[in-house]
Design a protein around this motif. Structure first.
Motif, PDB file in Angstrom:
ATOM      1  N   ALA A 181       0.832  -1.201   0.000  1.00 30.79           N
ATOM      2  CA  ALA A 181       0.000   0.000   0.000  1.00 30.79           C
ATOM      3  C   ALA A 181       0.870   1.255   0.000  1.00 30.79           C
ATOM      4  O   ALA A 181       0.538   2.251  -0.652  1.00 30.79           O
ATOM      5  N   GLN A 182       2.005   1.228   0.707  1.00 28.44           N
ATOM      6  CA  GLN A 182       2.916   2.389   0.694  1.00 28.44           C
ATOM      7  C   GLN A 182       3.383   2.680  -0.724  1.00 28.44           C
ATOM      8  O   GLN A 182       3.391   3.835  -1.167  1.00 28.44           O
ATOM      9  N   VAL A 183       3.788   1.644  -1.441  1.00 29.05           N
ATOM     10  CA  VAL A 183       4.359   1.839  -2.774  1.00 29.05           C
ATOM     11  C   VAL A 183       3.281   2.273  -3.776  1.00 29.05           C
ATOM     12  O   VAL A 183       3.501   3.157  -4.601  1.00 29.05           O
ATOM     13  N   VAL A 184       2.098   1.684  -3.667  1.00 30.91           N
ATOM     14  CA  VAL A 184       0.999   2.080  -4.559  1.00 30.91           C
ATOM     15  C   VAL A 184       0.635   3.551  -4.333  1.00 30.91           C
ATOM     16  O   VAL A 184       0.453   4.314  -5.281  1.00 30.91           O
ATOM     17  N   ASN A 185       0.549   3.966  -3.078  1.00 31.66           N
ATOM     18  CA  ASN A 185       0.264   5.379  -2.807  1.00 31.66           C
ATOM     19  C   ASN A 185       1.331   6.283  -3.401  1.00 31.66           C
ATOM     20  O   ASN A 185       1.024   7.335  -3.974  1.00 31.66           O
ATOM     21  N   LEU A 186       2.584   5.868  -3.268  1.00 33.51           N
ATOM     22  CA  LEU A 186       3.679   6.667  -3.823  1.00 33.51           C
ATOM     23  C   LEU A 186       3.525   6.793  -5.343  1.00 33.51           C
ATOM     24  O   LEU A 186       3.634   7.891  -5.903  1.00 33.51           O
ATOM     25  N   LEU A 187       3.253   5.675  -6.008  1.00 30.57           N
ATOM     26  CA  LEU A 187       3.096   5.713  -7.467  1.00 30.57           C
ATOM     27  C   LEU A 187       1.934   6.631  -7.861  1.00 30.57           C
ATOM     28  O   LEU A 187       2.016   7.375  -8.840  1.00 30.57           O
ATOM     29  N   GLU A 188       0.851   6.593  -7.092  1.00 36.26           N
ATOM     30  CA  GLU A 188      -0.296   7.456  -7.398  1.00 36.26           C
ATOM     31  C   GLU A 188       0.038   8.933  -7.198  1.00 36.26           C
ATOM     32  O   GLU A 188      -0.312   9.774  -8.023  1.00 36.26           O
ATOM     33  N   ASP A 189       0.745   9.230  -6.096  1.00 34.88           N
ATOM     34  CA  ASP A 189       1.123  10.624  -5.837  1.00 34.88           C
ATOM     35  C   ASP A 189       2.014  11.149  -6.950  1.00 34.88           C
ATOM     36  O   ASP A 189       1.828  12.271  -7.435  1.00 34.88           O
ATOM     37  N   LEU A 190       2.990  10.337  -7.352  1.00 37.37           N
ATOM     38  CA  LEU A 190       3.919  10.774  -8.393  1.00 37.37           C
ATOM     39  C   LEU A 190       3.180  10.973  -9.719  1.00 37.37           C
ATOM     40  O   LEU A 190       3.476  11.894 -10.474  1.00 37.37           O
ATOM     41  N   GLN A 191       2.207  10.133  -9.968  1.00 34.37           N
ATOM     42  CA  GLN A 191       1.441  10.273 -11.200  1.00 34.37           C
ATOM     43  C   GLN A 191       0.735  11.628 -11.236  1.00 34.37           C
ATOM     44  O   GLN A 191       0.790  12.329 -12.248  1.00 34.37           O
ATOM     45  N   HIS A 192       0.103  11.997 -10.122  1.00 36.21           N
ATOM     46  CA  HIS A 192      -0.591  13.286 -10.086  1.00 36.21           C
ATOM     47  C   HIS A 192       0.371  14.447 -10.203  1.00 36.21           C
ATOM     48  O   HIS A 192       0.153  15.387 -10.951  1.00 36.21           O
ATOM     49  N   GLU A 193       1.457  14.364  -9.448  1.00 40.64           N
ATOM     50  CA  GLU A 193       2.436  15.444  -9.433  1.00 40.64           C
ATOM     51  C   GLU A 193       3.088  15.675 -10.790  1.00 40.64           C
ATOM     52  O   GLU A 193       3.287  16.796 -11.216  1.00 40.64           O
TER      53      GLU A 193
END
Ligand SMILES: Nc1ncnc2c1ncn2[C@@H]1O[C@H](COP(=O)(O)OP(=O)(O)OP(=O)(O)O)[C@@H](O)[C@H]1O
Ligand SMILES: Nc1ncnc2c1ncn2[C@@H]1O[C@H](COP(=O)(O)OP(=O)(O)O)[C@@H](O)[C@H]1O
Ligand code: SF4
Ligand code: SF4
Ligand SMILES: [Mg+2]
Ligand SMILES: [Mg+2]
Lengths: 331, 325
Positions: free
Chosen positions: B193-205
């Protein structure tokens, strides 16, 4: 329900160059006859060491330092290796995580199953062969007569895992310990194995200890669950207790971090921050403390005892102390 | 540029591997990917699921030309890149990156974290000297790691942390498109879940576009806008993700979805499963007609004769099965 296995205050450590790794710390649980229980936890939480301790298969520098393992009335921790060999394979079957490393690549699958039968039971080769075919078809391998003469590498991953199960079951063990039996498999094959284990439990009353980190697999198969963290049991109870009324912050975190498949719009996942602890030189206090949102002062100083919450439901957390603030589990 | 701007498109993509079977042996052909067409819009995540060996990784590696396609067409940001030679690809390599499945094997054990993360910058001549170091530190920070870790080695980190290092490395050249090849399969649930959240944040940013390969179907559903289902080298169904889970049409998709263990004892108790018999056939001699027919409970006569084509069955929903035509 009578118990086939009773584990009491079991502690196991590895005495390495760097110091003592306390892999399993004072854990207790029972397995009823014909019951399947689940042990869940992150990698390194002590699940495999628990099963190796039960089977008396720890190798140097690992050692059971305290506690008892009572199987069908016999204490196993101090059993002579000769006697233990009779228990292993005959009365307790074990399925390991990686089927390729536990099958011998130079013998045919048939030879390996038959060898195990010949070693443990009074059968001639013809009978053993018949029995091996019967076992392979029991675990759903089509055309078992021909398959008997093939080598492990000629089988797919799922089929090898089924061969392992066939071998573990061929002497009709009273207890089957399955250490992540489906982790390396595809979901469709995993589903086949879950259904197979369910059948064994219902049809031949085998007791099962299922070790996994997949909460879904536990929900499908087990009537009770033990949640381990850093070598300790942090919560245990019926599957419904643990899934619907979890009381330990680590269990909350585990359940919250899996996405809900049926959710209509997506919600952000809620991970457990931080890393699991290093089991070498563990600090005093609750092992989950560095990652816990609800940690209090006492948590860093003293390890919380298991509190009885229901007939079968226990959890080890200071929040369960009558004097602690009331905390709700989010979502 | 809106969401409907297509960043990557494949048309009839084919990738076959030749296996050498000894000196006098006949040449065997592994049909790893066969006639696969899809597109991914800018800022979108397309999930790719299917059993082990069905060709997901091969698709991922072929679309960014780590493998030469056997046939078909790949268009990236309006440019046909199918026939581009390695030299011509170099400028585009900056824009397409990959994150690997195994965080243990994919990082060079002898390089420091700083060198690993900044190597792509060096290769593409985007920074040098102290600037390299500075950027490596920024990248580590971006993926939620301490910049002080720059001089440490991969073995000093956990699986989740190593996956963050892999992500930082992929981000170094500021790409548009990232192939995520099972980036979370090797990680514990709470760390996934940590890594998926990171990937999602980076996608938005950063406005990233992902091809997200996985076999954990609940995570794929969570992260993807649309999902493609592969079986033995073929794309058999493609749909918007909640549509796919609510209205799976291909018999294989149905079996795959019903196989997901539900972490809910009450639901699990009453669940009816479609259990698939047998194993995936070999991609060396896949069944003629529909490749799924050997395991399909609905197979008709026509299924062994004719390969079902992908047909549109909804606004964003396509399926390849004779039952649908
Ligand atoms: N370099 C290669 N040479 C020969 N065959 C290959 C090569 N790479 C892949 N294959 C074969 O192509 C098929 C597809 O492989 P691929 O790695 O794309 O599967 P995948 O869907 O990513 O599987 P997994 O879920 O196990 O990662 C397999 O049969 C594989 O054995
Ligand atoms: N042979 C060994 N030597 C030293 N430490 C070990 C050994 N085997 C296991 N451990 C340690 O014991 C702990 C529990 O491991 P294990 O039971 O394998 O975890 P899991 O829950 O993933 O099965 C871990 O910290 C692991 O590093
Ligand atoms: S004892 Fe304290 S640190 Fe441990 S889980 Fe409970 S609240 Fe958290
Ligand atoms: S085309 Fe035929 S064999 Fe293939 S999935 Fe559809 S019904 Fe089954
Ligand atoms: Mg283990
Ligand atoms: Mg792959």
């Amino acid at each position: 329900m009578k118990n086939i296995l009773e584990v009491k205050n079991l502690s196991t450590s590895f005495f390495t160059h760097a110091g003592e790794v306390k892999a399993v710390k004072d854990i207790s649980f029972n397995v009823g006859i014909g019951e399947a229980i689940g042990i869940v936890g992150e990698s390194g939480s002590g699940k495999s060491v628990t099963s190796l301790s039960i089977m008396n298969l720890l190798s140097f520098p690992g050692k059971v330092i305290n506690g008892s393992v009572c199987f069908a009335g016999t204490e196993l921790t101090n059993l002579k290796e000769k006697k233990m060999q009779l228990v292993r394979g005959n009365e307790i079957g074990m399925i390991f995580q990686d089927p390729m490393t536990s099958l011998n690549p130079v013998y045919t699958v048939g030879n390996q199953i038959m060898e195990s039968l010949l070693r443990h039971q009074k059968l001639n080769r013809g009978e053993a062969r018949k029995k091996a075919i019967e076992m392979l078809s029991l675990v759903g391998i089509p055309g078992p007569e021909n398959r008997l003469n093939q080598y492990p590498h000629e089988f797919s991953g799922g089929m090898r895992q089924r061969v392992m199960i066939a071998m573990a079951l061929c002497c009709k063990p009273k207890l089957l310990i399955a250490d992540e039996p489906t982790t390396a498999l595809d979901v469709t094959i995993q589903a086949q194995i879950i259904e197979l284990l369910k059948d064994l439990k219902d049809k031949i009353n085998t007791s099962i200890i299922l070790i996994t980190h997949d909460l879904g697999v536990v929900a499908e198969l087990c009537s009770r669950v033990i949640v381990m963290y850093a070598g300790s049991v942090v919560e245990k109870g019926t599957t419904r207790d643990v899934f619907y009324n979890p009381r330990h912050p680590y269990t909350w975190g585990l359940l919250k971090s899996i996405p809900i498949v049926n959710a209509d719009h997506k919600e952000r996942l809620i991970p457990i921050d931080g890393q699991p602890p290093d089991l070498l030189n563990t600090p005093p206090g609750c092992p989950f403390c560095p990652r816990c949102d609800h940690a209090m002062q006492i948590c860093a100083q003293t390890q919380p005892p298991l509190s009885q919450l229901g007939e079968q439901h226990l959890a080890a957390c200071w929040l369960l102390h009558p004097g602690a603030p009331r905390v709700e589990r989010g979502r | 540029m809106g969401k409907d701007h297509i960043l990557l498109k494949t048309d009839g993509l084919v990738k076959h591997f030749e296996l050498n079977q000894g000196f006098f042996g006949r040449k065997a052909i592994v049909q790893a990917v066969d006639d696969v067409s899809f597109h991914i819009c800018r800022g979108e995540t397309l999930g790719l699921v299917g059993e082990s060996g069905c060709g997901k990784t091969t698709v991922g590696r072929t679309v960014i030309k780590l493998y030469e396609p056997t046939a078909g067409k790949i268009v990236f940001d309006g440019q046909d890149i199918t026939g581009l030679k390695e030299k011509e690809m170099l400028a585009l390599r900056k824009r397409m990156q990959i994150i690997f499945q195994d965080p243990y094997a994919s990082l060079n054990a002898r390089m420091t974290v700083g060198d690993i993360v900044s190597e792509p910058l060096d290769i593409h001549g985007l920074a040098r000297g102290p600037k390299l170091r500075e950027q490596a530190m920024e990248l580590l920070q971006k993926v939620g790691m301490s910049p002080d870790h720059i001089n440490r080695y991969p073995h000093e980190f956990s699986g989740g942390q190593r996956q963050r290092i892999g992500i930082a490395r992929a981000l170094a050249v500021n790409p548009d498109f990232i192939v995520c090849d099972e980036p979370i399969s090797a990680l514990d649930v709470s760390i996934q879940a940590q890594v998926v959240n990171l990937l999602e944040d980076l996608q938005h940013e950063m406005g990233l576009t992902y091809l997200f390969i996985a076999h954990d179907l609940s995570m794929v559903k969570h992260i993807s806008n649309r999902i493609g289902v592969m079986y033995l080298g073929k794309l058999v169904e493609l749909a918007e993700s909640s549509e796919l889970y609510k209205r799976p049409l291909h018999p294989y998709t149905r079996a795959l979805l019903s196989a997901i263990p539900v972490p809910d004892p009450d639901i699990a108790e009453h669940k009816q499963r479609v259990i698939l018999k047998g194993d995936v056939p070999s991609p060396i001699n896949p069944p003629a007609g529909c490749r799924f027919r050997t395991r399909c409970q609905y197979a008709l006569d026509i299924c062994s004769q004719l390969n079902p084509e992908m047909v549109q069955v909804g606004a964003q929903h396509m399926v390849a099965c004779h039952l649908m035509t």
